[in-house]
Every structure is written in structure tokens, then in C-alpha cells.
Motif scaffolding. Structure first.
Motif, PDB file in Angstrom:
ATOM      1  N   UNK A 457      -8.383 -10.956  16.509  1.00 33.30           N
ATOM      2  CA  UNK A 457      -8.461  -9.784  15.629  1.00 33.30           C
ATOM      3  C   UNK A 457      -7.284  -8.843  15.847  1.00 33.30           C
ATOM      4  N   UNK A 458      -6.966  -8.604  17.107  1.00 30.11           N
ATOM      5  CA  UNK A 458      -5.893  -7.643  17.394  1.00 30.11           C
ATOM      6  C   UNK A 458      -4.583  -8.308  17.808  1.00 30.11           C
ATOM      7  N   UNK A 459      -4.638  -9.569  18.244  1.00 30.99           N
ATOM      8  CA  UNK A 459      -3.449 -10.197  18.831  1.00 30.99           C
ATOM      9  C   UNK A 459      -2.692 -11.115  17.878  1.00 30.99           C
ATOM     10  N   UNK A 460      -3.291 -11.513  16.758  1.00 34.33           N
ATOM     11  CA  UNK A 460      -2.673 -12.543  15.932  1.00 34.33           C
ATOM     12  C   UNK A 460      -2.501 -12.102  14.487  1.00 34.33           C
ATOM     13  N   UNK A 461      -1.686 -12.864  13.767  1.00 34.27           N
ATOM     14  CA  UNK A 461      -1.418 -12.635  12.352  1.00 34.27           C
ATOM     15  C   UNK A 461      -2.041 -13.757  11.532  1.00 34.27           C
ATOM     16  N   UNK A 462      -2.428 -13.419  10.313  1.00 36.47           N
ATOM     17  CA  UNK A 462      -3.046 -14.372   9.404  1.00 36.47           C
ATOM     18  C   UNK A 462      -2.290 -14.396   8.081  1.00 36.47           C
ATOM     19  N   UNK A 463      -2.296 -15.574   7.457  1.00 33.44           N
ATOM     20  CA  UNK A 463      -1.734 -15.661   6.118  1.00 33.44           C
ATOM     21  C   UNK A 463      -2.658 -14.926   5.153  1.00 33.44           C
ATOM     22  N   UNK A 464      -2.056 -14.147   4.265  1.00 32.59           N
ATOM     23  CA  UNK A 464      -2.827 -13.366   3.302  1.00 32.59           C
ATOM     24  C   UNK A 464      -1.969 -13.131   2.069  1.00 32.59           C
ATOM     25  N   UNK A 465      -2.603 -12.853   0.997  1.00 34.82           N
ATOM     26  CA  UNK A 465      -1.902 -12.590  -0.250  1.00 34.82           C
ATOM     27  C   UNK A 465      -1.498 -11.116  -0.299  1.00 34.82           C
ATOM     28  N   UNK A 466      -0.245 -10.866  -0.597  1.00 29.56           N
ATOM     29  CA  UNK A 466       0.221  -9.479  -0.627  1.00 29.56           C
ATOM     30  C   UNK A 466      -0.420  -8.714  -1.771  1.00 29.56           C
ATOM     31  N   UNK A 467      -0.549  -9.350  -2.916  1.00 32.07           N
ATOM     32  CA  UNK A 467      -1.108  -8.699  -4.096  1.00 32.07           C
ATOM     33  C   UNK A 467      -2.443  -9.341  -4.429  1.00 32.07           C
ATOM     34  N   UNK A 468      -3.539  -8.726  -3.990  1.00 28.34           N
ATOM     35  CA  UNK A 468      -4.860  -9.259  -4.329  1.00 28.34           C
ATOM     36  C   UNK A 468      -5.436  -8.558  -5.546  1.00 28.34           C
ATOM     37  N   UNK A 469      -4.857  -7.433  -5.922  1.00 24.22           N
ATOM     38  CA  UNK A 469      -5.364  -6.711  -7.090  1.00 24.22           C
ATOM     39  C   UNK A 469      -4.801  -5.312  -7.178  1.00 24.22           C
ATOM     40  N   UNK A 470      -3.530  -5.203  -7.628  1.00 27.54           N
ATOM     41  CA  UNK A 470      -2.921  -3.874  -7.669  1.00 27.54           C
ATOM     42  C   UNK A 470      -3.579  -2.986  -8.711  1.00 27.54           C
ATOM     43  N   UNK A 471      -4.337  -3.582  -9.622  1.00 25.06           N
ATOM     44  CA  UNK A 471      -5.049  -2.765 -10.603  1.00 25.06           C
ATOM     45  C   UNK A 471      -6.118  -1.913  -9.928  1.00 25.06           C
ATOM     46  N   UNK A 472      -6.671  -2.405  -8.814  1.00 30.76           N
ATOM     47  CA  UNK A 472      -7.656  -1.608  -8.084  1.00 30.76           C
ATOM     48  C   UNK A 472      -6.973  -0.395  -7.464  1.00 30.76           C
ATOM     49  N   UNK A 473      -5.767  -0.612  -6.932  1.00 30.41           N
ATOM     50  CA  UNK A 473      -5.000   0.510  -6.385  1.00 30.41           C
ATOM     51  C   UNK A 473      -4.722   1.549  -7.469  1.00 30.41           C
ATOM     52  N   UNK A 474      -4.376   1.037  -8.669  1.00 28.97           N
ATOM     53  CA  UNK A 474      -4.101   1.950  -9.774  1.00 28.97           C
ATOM     54  C   UNK A 474      -5.357   2.738 -10.147  1.00 28.97           C
ATOM     55  N   UNK A 475      -6.501   2.057 -10.110  1.00 26.67           N
ATOM     56  CA  UNK A 475      -7.743   2.740 -10.440  1.00 26.67           C
ATOM     57  C   UNK A 475      -8.043   3.828  -9.428  1.00 26.67           C
ATOM     58  N   UNK A 476      -7.781   3.555  -8.151  1.00 31.95           N
ATOM     59  CA  UNK A 476      -8.011   4.563  -7.116  1.00 31.95           C
ATOM     60  C   UNK A 476      -7.129   5.785  -7.347  1.00 31.95           C
ATOM     61  N   UNK A 477      -5.865   5.522  -7.704  1.00 28.56           N
ATOM     62  CA  UNK A 477      -4.937   6.625  -7.925  1.00 28.56           C
ATOM     63  C   UNK A 477      -5.349   7.456  -9.134  1.00 28.56           C
ATOM     64  N   UNK A 478      -5.805   6.782 -10.197  1.00 26.72           N
ATOM     65  CA  UNK A 478      -6.252   7.499 -11.383  1.00 26.72           C
ATOM     66  C   UNK A 478      -7.495   8.324 -11.095  1.00 26.72           C
ATOM     67  N   UNK A 479      -8.286   7.834 -10.139  1.00 25.66           N
ATOM     68  CA  UNK A 479      -9.519   8.536  -9.779  1.00 25.66           C
ATOM     69  C   UNK A 479      -9.265   9.685  -8.812  1.00 25.66           C
ATOM     70  N   UNK A 480      -7.993   9.992  -8.576  1.00 26.81           N
ATOM     71  CA  UNK A 480      -7.658  11.107  -7.719  1.00 26.81           C
ATOM     72  C   UNK A 480      -7.522  10.759  -6.266  1.00 26.81           C
ATOM     73  N   UNK A 481      -7.473   9.462  -5.930  1.00 21.31           N
ATOM     74  CA  UNK A 481      -7.307   9.066  -4.537  1.00 21.31           C
ATOM     75  C   UNK A 481      -5.845   9.169  -4.142  1.00 21.31           C
ATOM     76  N   UNK A 482      -5.626   9.322  -2.852  1.00 30.68           N
ATOM     77  CA  UNK A 482      -4.269   9.356  -2.354  1.00 30.68           C
ATOM     78  C   UNK A 482      -3.615   7.987  -2.440  1.00 30.68           C
ATOM     79  N   UNK A 483      -2.316   7.967  -2.590  1.00 27.72           N
ATOM     80  CA  UNK A 483      -1.585   6.696  -2.649  1.00 27.72           C
ATOM     81  C   UNK A 483      -1.616   5.985  -1.308  1.00 27.72           C
ATOM     82  N   UNK A 484      -1.822   6.739  -0.241  1.00 29.18           N
ATOM     83  CA  UNK A 484      -1.921   6.109   1.068  1.00 29.18           C
ATOM     84  C   UNK A 484      -3.314   5.519   1.208  1.00 29.18           C
TER      85      UNK A 484
END
Length: 836
Positions: A457-484
């Protein structure tokens, strides 16, 4: 016979596929399975003893006899209409094991999320009532001393006829003939005993020549306990998509739930059980394993128990490049399926399963009706134990399902509920937001191997998709969430939710619109009333039928009196134009009158009744009267889309972007769960928060879910230990552990007793559970578990070695800072200290 079973198994699948390929199941149903084992402890004259208890079958018989009485009692006590009222106990491979499930599936409302922990506690408590004072039911993944010396009660001897093991007896196997037959047939097909090997943890006094732990029987793998979750999909398409995406999530959850650092009385250099089970049922012949100079076409890459080898969805997000393993298939089966109209991805999946032989065939069930039974299909399907299982409908009452299988069972019900609920919510978010988790399946296999590593969990890296759904990020931002995005979890979990007010802060640019409310009495009601109402332009329209207000100022219907303010309050919080048509009815005109307009025109059988009018004027089925007084259910029913319930398929494509970036990265579990700012991966915990925002999760459920998400976030970030790390540290600090990688009964006795204290709340564990596992009665009320009596935490103890005595010392912990002897002598280093 094997050929007959294989051929008719395909026929049975095709019959099921043809019958159910266009099937739709409206309700989202889901459930969990938790496995555990029994031990007997004793301590006489300072000598501690612990044995694996083979009384499981006897306990199950007692539970079965009390089943009817238990169900009747539980239904009377159940305080939540949608929660499973009781539990069911099942046999497992080991005579020492008991599997527990809810008596029925959880439902599709957010309040069902609160039922999981209460039901798990109920199972444990029912089972405990049948145990003797010295007996313990544990949900550790494996009994640490299994296969080490004289480890069972009653005493048993190895080298039996079935397993022929040098370490364990056949008497460990469940007495049902299926299990012994599986064990024997795997060994015979393989041509030898199974050969299980895992690396040994090298401690300071471990003999130099010892490098691995060897095991030789199915019991070492199938005697492991796990946590599994099964979901009913809306349809075949949704089931196939969910199967693929959960397969990618499998290694991540295996790492997060890692809880197996001990095998055969030794400390291993891995943290997870999966590879041991895989090796324990590996029935491949030497040629299939690539030995003896076998031809390449005979080689089978994996054991029957392993990660999946091919994706099965045909959705627009799927690309052939993701299926990069080119798994072996049974060509005859594949061609037959293609000819019958099955698409190539699903045909490849079934044909890959069919490279295996059936392992158990019942003589009396060979000749069966392929249009009514699926025994031959399940014979092969159910003995392909993969990380995710695609489950076709077995009969007309159950639809297409997906079983998530990689998680390790946890020590406490709180942890098991947390991971169960998390996976359930991720599955909903994947479908609701149209997430894309696809990576090449070869990378999933690499992730599975990585997940086994110590503290991956803390010591290793895993393969993962960089973009799993940027539309969700956009929805969060539109809903007034911080970009961070990494801040979102903390912001959500800091919300109090102590009242019945809505817990979610809406976007600054969204203001509730003033609703239009119209009341039409029985005398004013006309044949055109409904048509005129439906023709109005409001976006969201509702009809509420209730008992009229009498001269006393109250409704003659008490339930209506409670329901009316709930519905009117919800109307004030709708962000689109809305219209509520109130239809008060009199007791004289409504009761017993089948011709009443509310009954004839709206299908109302009882009041109060709330009816949602669809976008094209279609009047929906009324919300049952028992739910109209429930704030949470009314909130979900009146929300804009059916997906506001715990449904995914109904909102599929809602937030989908036009395209996804196919870039794969290596990243940490922390970033996979919590994200990494604007350009990094979108954290799954934040996706779950966004989903809960979208469906307007009720305050009580959100409060409980937030504690679960906090536990997982802190495990992912390393603030809290995984169960495997915590167990290792316990052993490492125990005075009877000799630093030689060997366990003994005194160490395991104390370990199991301590874990038992964690499950009932008599011992706290800040480094394992943090501040989240409050097992007091108030917390259980939040979880719809009022009938489950639990003990408040009596102790938060710090475990460390005393320099004075050299013995294990328990000292009080205050805000994770030790007090007492350890502090005064400056001997306790919290970085190496295990808190209990």
C-alpha cells in the motif's frame, strides 16, 4: 462423462443467454459473504494454548435448527423495512470454517448502506451465543498455525487418503463429499500433490538456509477466509462492463485489505492470501504447466484460481488492445457460441473457462433437462475461481450478477462493512459517471503480483489509468469544489450531519426555485384535473394524495400528518421549476371506495401516496405509503433521476466525456484513492463523494459512509496500518516471539484473544482503526443496528516491551501518546508500537 458435461454446459449457457439477454432488472440488489474460523483457547498455570476447532459442522447444524425461530424474532425486531432482517450461515471448505451472509440482499436505497455493519454484527453475535466460553469465532484470513505441529482439536494426523498431505489431516475437510472429491480430483489430475511456496520473512534470527514456506494441500488455500461482494446488474450489458472495471480494481483492493502475513506457523514475506489459494487448487498437468518440454499449444498460463485473463464487455470504451494476453480457449466451444450469435468477447470468455475439466460430477445429475437446469454450466463456471466472476441468471428470479472476489476479510465487522460499502459505491459511480478504468490486462496481472508484497500500500506503485473520468472532475468544479481534488475527502468528512437537514452544499450559482403548489379538493376534482396538471411546463411534477385536514387542524390520517411537511420541505430544495399537486381525500369518500378518483386514475391503494410525473407526462408508480414518512426515501424518490438511488445503469453516460486519454501510469494506492491535484489521477474516494452528492445521499447514511471512507483514505495514505502490518507488529513485539520467523501457541493465543476484543469493542486499536470504529450503542443506531448489543470500548492500549521485565506490557494510550511506565522510562517508540 466429462465430454457430456462440457457439451451440455454450453447448451445450458446458451439457453440462459437467449432467455435473459434482453432482461432488465429495475432494482439494484447486492450482498456480501464473510468467512471465518473457530479456535479453542486455554491458559493454565501461565501456559497458553490455542487449537483450530473442528466443531464447525456441529455449530452449523445448531444454527440450521434455530433458523426458523431466529428469522421470526429478527423480523419482529427489524427497524428498517429494506434491510435484510436476519442472517444465513453456510458451510465452507474447512470443517473449522463458517460463512455468513445476510438472509436477503441489500436494496437500492442509500439507507441500505447503514444495514451492512449491523447485519455483520448480528451474524457474529448469533454465532457467539452457540460457542463455549473458551471458543472464539475469528475473521482473520487464515489460522496462523494451520499445518504446524499438533494444531487441531480434536487432535488429527496428516497423510490421509484424500490430500496425502505431510502437514494436515483429511479431517480438516468439510464432511460434505463435494469438498473431499474436489481435493482428490485436483491432486489426481495434476499427477501429484499441489506444491505451494511463498517467501519466508527473514528476521534477525531466521536460519540462513530457510528461504520459503512450503505447503502441500488444498486446505492451506481453501482454508483461507475472504470477503466477497455480489451485485445484481440491470442487464447483460451493465454486468459485462462492471465485470471488466472491477477486474482492474481487484489488485488495488487486495493491497488495501492485505491481512495474511502468516502461513503454516511462520512469518511470510508477503501480505496476501491470493497466490496461496491459486497454488492450492492448481490442477494443471505438467504439460499444461509448460514442463517436460511440452508443446506450447498445451500450455495453460494460470491456475483455475487466478486473476481474469480477458475482458468481456463490448462497450464503446473497450478496445481490443486491452485484451493483450491472448488467453487459451476451447475452439470448439468458441465456434459453437459464435454460430449461436454470441459476440466474440463473451464467447472468448466462456471458451476460456472451458479449457478446464469438470472436477466433481454427481452420477444422479448427469442426465438433466438443459432447459430447466444449469448444473453442468455451473460445474465448470463455479470451479474457475477468478478475481471477478460473471454470473448468468440461474433461474427466472435472479438476473445477471457480478461477484467481486479479491478482498481479504478483516478483523472487525466495521472494517468489513467499510470495504463492502466502498466497493458497492464505486460500482455505482463507475456506471453512473461512465468511468473508464481499462488498462491492458497484462498490467492487471502485474498489479496482482505487486499487491502481495509486504506493505505494498505504501511501498509500491501500481499501473493505473491517468484519465478515468475527467468529466467527474469537471462536475466537481462546476459544483463549487476546489480544483485540488485531494482536498475533497477532508471537506466532505468534516461535515457534521447531526440533524436531518440536507448535508450537501450546493454550487454557489445554484439557487432553489420557488415551487408551485396547487391543492384540489375532492369537490373541485374534475376529469381534466390530471391532464391540465401534466400539461404545465414545470420540469419536475409531483402528486401527493393524503388525508384531508380536519377541524382539529390535523389530518385524519396520522401517517399523512407526518409525510406532508417532509414533502413540502423537499419541494423547497429543488433547483428546477417544480409543481406539487396536493389531493386531500376524506375518510368517508376514500376508505373502501374502489371508484375513488385517486384509486382509479392514479392507482393509489393506500395513503399517504406520492407520485412522480415523468418527463413525457407518464405517471409513475406511487411511492408506497410506508415510505412517505421516511425523509431519506422521499428525498431519493423526488430527486430528478432514478439514479439518485443506488443505481448506476439508469444514469449511464450522464457524465461521460467524448473521449478518454489512454495513458497508463504507475502510481501509489494513495493517489488512486485520493487523487493528485489537477493533472494526476482522479481519486476514487472523491468520485464516491461526487456520486453521493449527485444522488443527494441522506444525512444519516452520509455520516456513516464518511467514517468508512475515512478509514480507507487513512489506510491508503499510510496514516493507519493495514491488517497485515498490524498483525506483523503485534508478533514482532511479543516476548515469546524469538525473531526467528516462527510462531508458537503463546503468541497466536494472545493475537487471537486480542483480535476477539477488537471485534466486540472491549479493546481499541487506534493504529489499525483510528478514531472511526466507535462501537457504542449510539453509533449502532446510526447504522440501523439498535437490536445489536455491543460493548463500548473499555481500553485503548499500547503494546510494547518493558525494558525492566522483558515482558509484553499494556499501557494506556491518550491521543496516540503513551502514558504510564513506557513514557516514564522512555522505552516506547510510537513508530514501532502496536496499539490495541
Amino acid at each position: 462423462v466429462r465430454k457430456y458435461v462440457r457439451e451440455h454446459g454450453v447448451t445450458q449457457f446458451l439457453n440462459v443467454w437467449k432467455k435473459n439477454r434482453d432482461r432488465d432488472d429495475v432494482d439494484f440488489l447486492w450482498g456480501d459473504e464473510v468467512e471465518g474460523f473457530l479456535v479453542v483457547t486455554s491458559s493454565t498455570d501461565g501456559k497458553k494454548s490455542i487449537k483450530l476447532n473442528l466443531r464447525g459442522s456441529e455449530i452449523l447444524d445448531l444454527l440450521e435448527k434455530a433458523k426458523k425461530e431466529r428469522m421470526t424474532e429478527a423480523k419482529a425486531k427489524a427497524g428498517c423495512f429494506s434491510c435484510p432482517p436476519s442472517v444465513i450461515f453456510h458451510p465452507e471448505y474447512g470443517r473449522f470454517m463458517v460463512e455468513t451472509t445476510p438472509s436477503g440482499p441489500y436494496g437500492g436505497f442509500t439507507r441500505d448502506l447503514r444495514c451492512v455493519e449491523a447485519n455483520m454484527r448480528l451474524r457474529r453475535n448469533i454465532l457467539r451465543k452457540l460457542l463455549k466460553p473458551e471458543e472464539i469465532y475469528s475473521t482473520l484470513t487464515t489460522y496462523p498455525l494451520l499445518g504446524s505441529g499438533n494444531f487441531t482439536i480434536p487432535s488429527t494426523k496428516p497423510n490421509g487418503y484424500v490430500a496425502k498431505s505431510d502437514y494436515v489431516s483429511d479431517e480438516l475437510i468439510n464432511p460434505h463429499p463435494r469438498f473431499a472429491t474436489l481435493t482428490r480430483n485436483i491432486r489426481m489430475r495434476r499427477g501429484s500433490k499441489v506444491d505451494i511456496r511463498v517467501p519466508l520473512f527473514k528476521d534477525s534470527k531466521t536460519p540462513e538456509l530457510e528461504k520459503e514456506i512450503k505447503m502441500d494441500a488444498m486446505a492451506f488455500g481453501m482454508g483461507c477466509c475472504c470477503l466477497q461482494v455480489t451485485f445484481l446488474a440491470r442487464n447483460l450489458k451493465e454486468a459485462r462492463s462492471l465485470y471488466d472495471h472491477l477486474a482492474v480494481l481487484g489488485p488495488i483492493m487486495l493491497s488495501l485489505t492485505a491481512a495474511t502475513p502468516f502461513f503454516r506457523g511462520k512469518v511470510a514475506d508477503i501480505d496476501a492470501r491470493w497466490t496461496v489459494i491459486s497454488q492450492s487448487v492448481d490442477d494443471r498437468t505438467p504439460e499444461e504447466r509448460g514442463l517436460n518440454g511440452a508443446a506450447k499449444e498445451k500450455h495453460i498460463r494460470k491456475s483455475r484460481y487466478d486473476s481474469i485473463s480477458c475482458y468481456i464487455s463490448d462497450s464503446k470504451d473497450y478496445k481490443e488492445m486491452y485484451n493483450d494476453l491472448n488467453p487459451k480457449i476451447d475452439k470448439e466451444t468458441y465456434n459453437r457460441l459464435i454460430k449461436a450469435g454470441v459476440d466474440k468477447n463473451l464467447a472468448r470468455h466462456i471458451a476460456h473457462l472451458w479449457i478446464r475439466d469438470p472436477l466433481v460430477i454427481y452420477r444422479e445429475k448427469v442426465k438433466i433437462d438443459d432447459t430447466k437446469f444449469v448444473d453442468h454450466f455451473e460445474n465448470i463456471q463455479s470451479t474457475n475461481w477468478q478475481s471477478v466472476r460473471f454470473k448468468p441468471p440461474p433461474d427466472s428470479s435472479i438476473g445477471w450478477r457480478v461477484e467481486f472476489r479479491t478482498m481479504e476479510v478483516q478483523i472487525t465487522d466495521f472494517e468489513n462493512a467499510a470495504f463492502t460499502v466502498f466497493v458497492a459505491l464505486v460500482s455505482r459511480a463507475i456506471l453512473a459517471f461512465g468511468l473508464n478504468l481499462y488498462i491492458p490486462i497484462s498490467k492487471v496481472d502485474i498489479n496482482m503480483k505487486t499487491a502481495h508484497k509486504r506493505d505494498s500500500v505504501t511501498a509500491d506503485k501500481f499501473f493505473w489509468r491517468k484519465d478515468v473520468g475527467h468529466s467527474v472532475r469537471e462536475q466537481m468544479q462546476k459544483a463549487g469544489k476546489t480544483a485540488e481534488v485531494t482536498e475533497i475527502h477532508e471537506k466532505n468528512t468534516k461535515t457534521g450531519f447531526d440533524s436531518d437537514e440536507e448535508p450537501l452544499k450546493e454550487a454557489k450559482d445554484r439557487v432553489p426555485m420557488i415551487p408551485k403548489i396547487t391543492e384540489v379538493t375532492e369537490k373541485e376534482y374534475k376529469a381534466t384535473t390530471l391532464d391540465d396538471f401534466i400539461k404545465n411546463n414545470e420540469t419536475r411534477k409531483f402528486i401527493f394524495v393524503y388525508g384531508e385536514i380536519e377541524e382539529s387542524g390535523k389530518s385524519w390520517c396520522p401517517s399523512c400528518e407526518r409525510a406532508l411537511p417532509i414533502i413540502e420541505k423537499k419541494m423547497q430544495r429543488i433547483y428546477e421549476s417544480s409543481h406539487l399537486l396536493k389531493l386531500p381525500v376524506s375518510a368517508r369518500m376514500f376508505c373502501g371506495n374502489k371508484e375513488h378518483p385517486a384509486r382509479k386514475d392514479l392507482g393509489v391503494n393506500s395513503i399517504p401516496a406520492l407520485i412522480r410525473v415523468g418527463p413525457k407526462g407518464m405517471i409513475k408508480e406511487p411511492l408506497d405509503s410506508k415510505w412517505c414518512t421516511d425523509l431519506f426515501t422521499v428525498n431519493e424518490y423526488m430527486s430528478q433521476q432514478d439514479g439518485r438511488r443506488l443505481r448506476g445503469g439508469s444514469t449511464n453516460d450522464l457524465m461521460r466525456s467524448a473521449s478518454f486519454d489512454d495513458q497508463n501510469i504507475t502510481t501509489s494506492i494513495k493517489e488512486i484513492m485520493l487523487g493528485n491535484g489537477k493533472d494526476g489521477p482522479l481519486g476514487l474516494i472523491h468520485v464516491v463523494h461526487a456520486y453521493l452528492d449527485m444522488i443527494e445521499c441522506d444525512p444519516k447514511s452520509r455520516k456513516v459512509v464518511n467514517t468508512y471512507l475515512s478509514l480507507i483514505a487513512d489506510r491508503a495514505s499510510g496514516k493507519l496500518m493495514t491488517a497485515a502490518t498490524w498483525l506483523r507488529n503485534f508478533v514482532d513485539l511479543h516476548p515469546d516471539y524469538k525473531k526467528d520467523s516462527n510462531l508458537n501457541e503463546a503468541v497466536v493465543h494472545d493475537l487471537l484473544k486480542t483480535c476477539d476484543g477488537l471485534t466486540d469493542g472491549t479493546i481499541g486499536a487506534p493504529q489499525l482503526l483510528g478514531k472511526y470504529a466507535n462501537t457504542g450503542e449510539l453509533a449502532m443506531q446510526d447504522r440501523d443496528g439498535e437490536e445489536v448489543k455491543v460493548m463500548k470500548t473499555k481500553m485503548k492500549m499500547c503494546l510494547s516491551l518493558s525494558k525492566k521485565s522483558g515482558k509484553l506490557v499494556y499501557t494506556k494510550c491518550n491521543n496516540n501518546v503513551c502514558t504510564g511506565e513506557q513514557k516514564s522510562n522512555s522505552t516506547c517508540d510510537m513508530t514501532h508500537c502496536v496499539t490495541l
